[in-house]
Design an enzyme around this catalytic site. Structure first.
Site, PDB file in Angstrom:
ATOM      1  N   GLU A  11       0.697  -1.141   0.186  1.00 36.56           N
ATOM      2  CA  GLU A  11      -0.025   0.126  -0.064  1.00 36.56           C
ATOM      3  C   GLU A  11       0.762   1.186   0.000  1.00 36.56           C
ATOM      4  O   GLU A  11       0.689   2.176   0.837  1.00 36.56           O
ATOM      5  CB  GLU A  11      -0.762   0.025   1.255  1.00 36.56           C
ATOM      6  N   GLU A  18      -5.578  -8.718   1.095  1.00 36.92           N
ATOM      7  CA  GLU A  18      -6.069  -8.292   2.476  1.00 36.92           C
ATOM      8  C   GLU A  18      -7.964  -7.969   2.035  1.00 36.92           C
ATOM      9  O   GLU A  18      -7.992  -7.262   1.383  1.00 36.92           O
ATOM     10  CB  GLU A  18      -5.603  -6.838   2.943  1.00 36.92           C
TER      11      GLU A  18
HETATM   12  C1  BGC Z   1      -3.019  -2.503   6.221  1.00 41.00           C
HETATM   13  C2  BGC Z   1      -2.749  -3.407   7.278  1.00 41.00           C
HETATM   14  C3  BGC Z   1      -3.892  -2.785   8.617  1.00 41.00           C
HETATM   15  C4  BGC Z   1      -5.450  -3.148   7.813  1.00 41.00           C
HETATM   16  C5  BGC Z   1      -6.391  -2.574   8.633  1.00 41.00           C
HETATM   17  C6  BGC Z   1      -4.175  -2.251   5.739  1.00 41.00           C
HETATM   18  O1  BGC Z   1      -4.289  -1.041   4.986  1.00 41.00           O
HETATM   19  O2  BGC Z   1      -2.039  -3.244   5.292  1.00 41.00           O
HETATM   20  O3  BGC Z   1      -1.599  -3.532   7.906  1.00 41.00           O
HETATM   21  O4  BGC Z   1      -3.747  -3.536   9.729  1.00 41.00           O
HETATM   22  O5  BGC Z   1      -4.936  -2.216   6.502  1.00 41.00           O
HETATM   23  O6  BGC Z   1      -6.704  -1.202   8.879  1.00 41.00           O
END
Ligand code: BGC
Length: 675
Positions: free
Chosen positions: A191, A368
């Protein structure tokens, strides 16, 4: 021209523009009440994973983040999940979910805490972790930069200085040379848009600056770093077959009022700065950093990703006066649910994200997706909706190859500290105890394509060899290491994704009154008189499901139930038994995957295995062998069904409390595990 005519023309143009925008960028909202969420299809080869990042779980890191936590007096990451010490048992947790991929990051500040000096023991630990994952058939996906780096790098200006990129490339090459023979999946930078906007626009992440000039520099240097890293690793031995990609967080921006041009303007501007300029950069090789007017070429950027990692969480409704601090709640639609992070759950945005990156023409991985939800009442629905949309997108022909849930376990959520819980496992930060949440069970069901069956526990047996201890109380209620044996067994079953248990209490059923177990729905069945193990099962037949996992209430056998159940399904026998070969004890002979002989009393020389107690049973077995009066399950069914019992070999040590010595050893085992 008359003023009113001009006004009319202006109004018409305004309307045309709004309509154009409205139809070109629809804000999809699905009526979820009409959707069959279980209707999903994923290809056999789909990568099911969970994700974490080093600084969020390892504990005791000294890096740009720990420095920032101190200077801004934020909640300290401290021990985090103490994963650096507990990684092996944390990998058990991953394995128990039945997923076959794990995304995690390497902590540069551990590996090169002093500029130019490699910490071999840290590298060795990561290397061991990778070997361990592979031995469990879990494919590692490694992230080279996930928000954290060494303090010396930060002190030199971090990514704000173009020359510093060399340091990170050197680190990446070193990591690839150490681990590249075993790791196929590499994420360069996590990111970059979040890193730059949070660190250099909003000042919520290190280094806590607010400067567009710096933002532009950092953004550009990160893109350059990504491109250089991709080219560098690709040119190293084995690099051609490595899969290297950028991880991009997609935030969907929608105008709060769809008739308001200013809101549209804001949405388009943020979309450009946060999403489009980065994706276009990868596509064309030319990058226009957020807030700059011109784009310029970055060497090697074009086609510098073998896959694109999509991190998706939410959409934001834009107005020119949007809050820039997390203290003020973002706007949401009235029908939307706020997550603990205060932004809404908006699964539709994941589908829109896929469409945003599809022009790259490379495989898409959801690297994610998850939700902050303290009490785990939203996460199951969150998982269902996002997976349903992923499945739909695959059906539409989008090349989505995998899904990594964020996160494996609750962890340190950056500027929010420990207030936001994203895990499939709950973490008690005082005791470091991990507990599988209901959402974790659900995710595991998706990942393995199976719903765990009911557990049936023969819990009524008295301990004839345990002396005074259990002449009158069932062995399963004897306290071992602070709680009844039955609680230990149920804890294991719940951690394996089971939700329901039938407990056969024998004829001393009253002693189980008031017994409960978090995360398990319990049914107690008492016998009116002693019936033996078989009789007890037959007595409970109305409560049994077509398939169940049968356990003994005095044995603790921490085997992987998902693997056992998969073996049961695959081999199609009506009984699958867990067999240990390395135990000194023997009570059966197995060959070609089947138990062909069993005897508790007449041990033969040809015996080569031991029935370890955990089996999967089809209820039909009970129906065909059941008889009235007292009868023993194992002594009746096993010999008669010999040849038709699948032997599932699993060498996981098996613990019982049959004698005072064994009970002591079991107690020791639980105590050691706790510390
Ligand atoms: C990040 C994580 C973070 C998650 C939840 C993502 O943008 O890569 O490290 O914990 O968001 O906010």
């Amino acid at each position: 021209m008359e003023w009113w005519l001009l006004a009319c023309i202006a109004l018409c143009l305004y309307l045309i523009l709004i309509l154009f925008l409205h139809y070109r960028t629809p804000e999809t909202h699905i009526d979820w009440s009409t959707i069959e969420l279980q209707d999903v299809h994923f290809p056999e080869s789909f990568a099911w994973g969970v994700a974490t990042a080093s600084h969020q779980i390892e504990g005791r890191n000294t890096n740009n983040w720990s420095q920032f936590e101190d200077t801004k007096d934020l909640q300290r990451s401290g021990d985090a999940c103490d994963h650096w010490n507990r990684w092996k048992t944390d990998f058990d947790l991953i394995e128990n979910l039945g997923v076959n991929h794990y995304r995690f990051s390497l902590e540069w500040s551990r590996i090169e805490s002093v500029e130019g000096v490699w910490d071999d023991s840290a590298i060795e630990q990561y290397s061991n972790m990778i070997d361990n994952l592979i031995s469990r058939n879990i494919e590692p996906m490694v992230t080279l930069h996930h928000f954290s780096h060494p303090t010396w790098f930060e002190d030199k200006g971090g990514f704000a200085n173009a020359e510093n990129v060399d340091y990170w490339i050197r680190f990446s090459e070193k990591m690839y040379s150490e681990l590249g023979d075993r790791v196929k999946w590499w994420c360069t930078i996590n990111e970059p848009a979040v890193f730059t906007s949070m660190g250099y626009v909003l000042g919520e992440f290190p280094p806590g600056k607010r400067s567009f000039k710096l933002t532009r520099a950092v953004a550009r240097n990160m893109m350059m770093a990504h491109a250089r890293c991709y080219r560098a690793l690709k040119s190293m031995p084995g690099g051609e077959s490595a899969q290297i990609g950028l991880v991009k967080n997609i935030n969907i921006f929608d105008p709060y009022r769809r008739w308001n041009l200013l809101h549209w303007f804001q949405a388009k501007l943020l979309d450009e700065m946060f999403n489009r300029c980065w994706i276009r950069g990868l596509e064309t090789g030319k990058f226009r950093a957020p807030s700059s007017l011109l784009s310029s070429k970055i060497d090697g950027l074009k086609n510098s990703s073998d896959f694109i990692g999509v991190n998706y969480y939410t959409h934001l409704l834009t107005t020119p006066f949007m809050p820039t601090t997390v203290e003020i709640d973002p706007l949401i639609r009235p029908w939307e649910t706020r997550t603990d992070f205060r932004y809404p759950m908006y699964a539709e945005g994941l589908h829109r994200s896929f469409h945003m990156v599809k022009s790259l023409n490379i495989p898409i991985y959801v690297t994610e997706n998850g939700v902050a939800d303290d009490d785990d009442d939203l996460r199951p629905e969150h998982i269902r909706r996002h997976l349903w949309l992923t499945s739909k997108a695959i059906e539409e022909g989008l090349d989505i190859r995998g899904f990594y849930h964020w996160s494996l376990m609750d962890n340190f959520e950056w500027a929010e500290g420990y207030t936001q819980r994203f895990g499939l496992y709950h973490v008690n930060y005082d005791t470091q105890e991990r507990t599988l949440k209901e959402s974790g069970k659900l995710y595991a069901d998706y990942a393995t394509g199976t719903v765990m069956p009911q557990v049936v526990i023969l819990a009524g047996g008295l301990g004839t060899r345990l002396g005074e201890l259990s002449k009158t109380i069932p062995k399963s209620l004897i306290s071992v290491s602070g709680k009844p044996m039955l609680s230990h067994i149920l804890e294991w079953a719940a951690g394996q994704g089971c939700r329901r248990a039938v407990i056969l209490t024998g004829h001393l059923g009253e002693q189980f009154e008031g017994f409960k177990h978090e995360g398990m729905d319990l049914t107690f069945v008492q016998e009116s008189e002693q019936m033996g193990t078989g009789g007890a099962l037959l007595n409970a037949i109305d409560y049994l499901e077509d398939e169940f996992i049968l356990l003994w209430g005095d044995d603790y056998h921490p085997v992987n139930y998902r693997r056992l159940y998969a073996a049961h399904k695959e081999h199609g026998q009506s009984l699958t038994m867990t067999v240990i070969q390395s135990d000194q004890l023997v009570n059966l002979r197995h060959e070609n995957g089947n138990v062909v002989e069993y005897s508790k009393s007449e041990i033969s020389d040809t015996f080569n295995g031991y029935e370890a107690g955990t089996s999967v049973v089809n209820k039909s077995v009970l129906v065909s062998f059941g008889k009235s009066k007292i009868w023993s399950w194992e002594e009746t069914v096993y010999p008669q069904l010999s040849g038709k019992i699948h032997a599932h070999i699993d060498e996981t040590p098996f613990w019982d409390m049959g004698t005072p010595e064994r009970l002591e050893r079991l107690e020791e085992f639980f105590d050691n595990r706790r510390s």
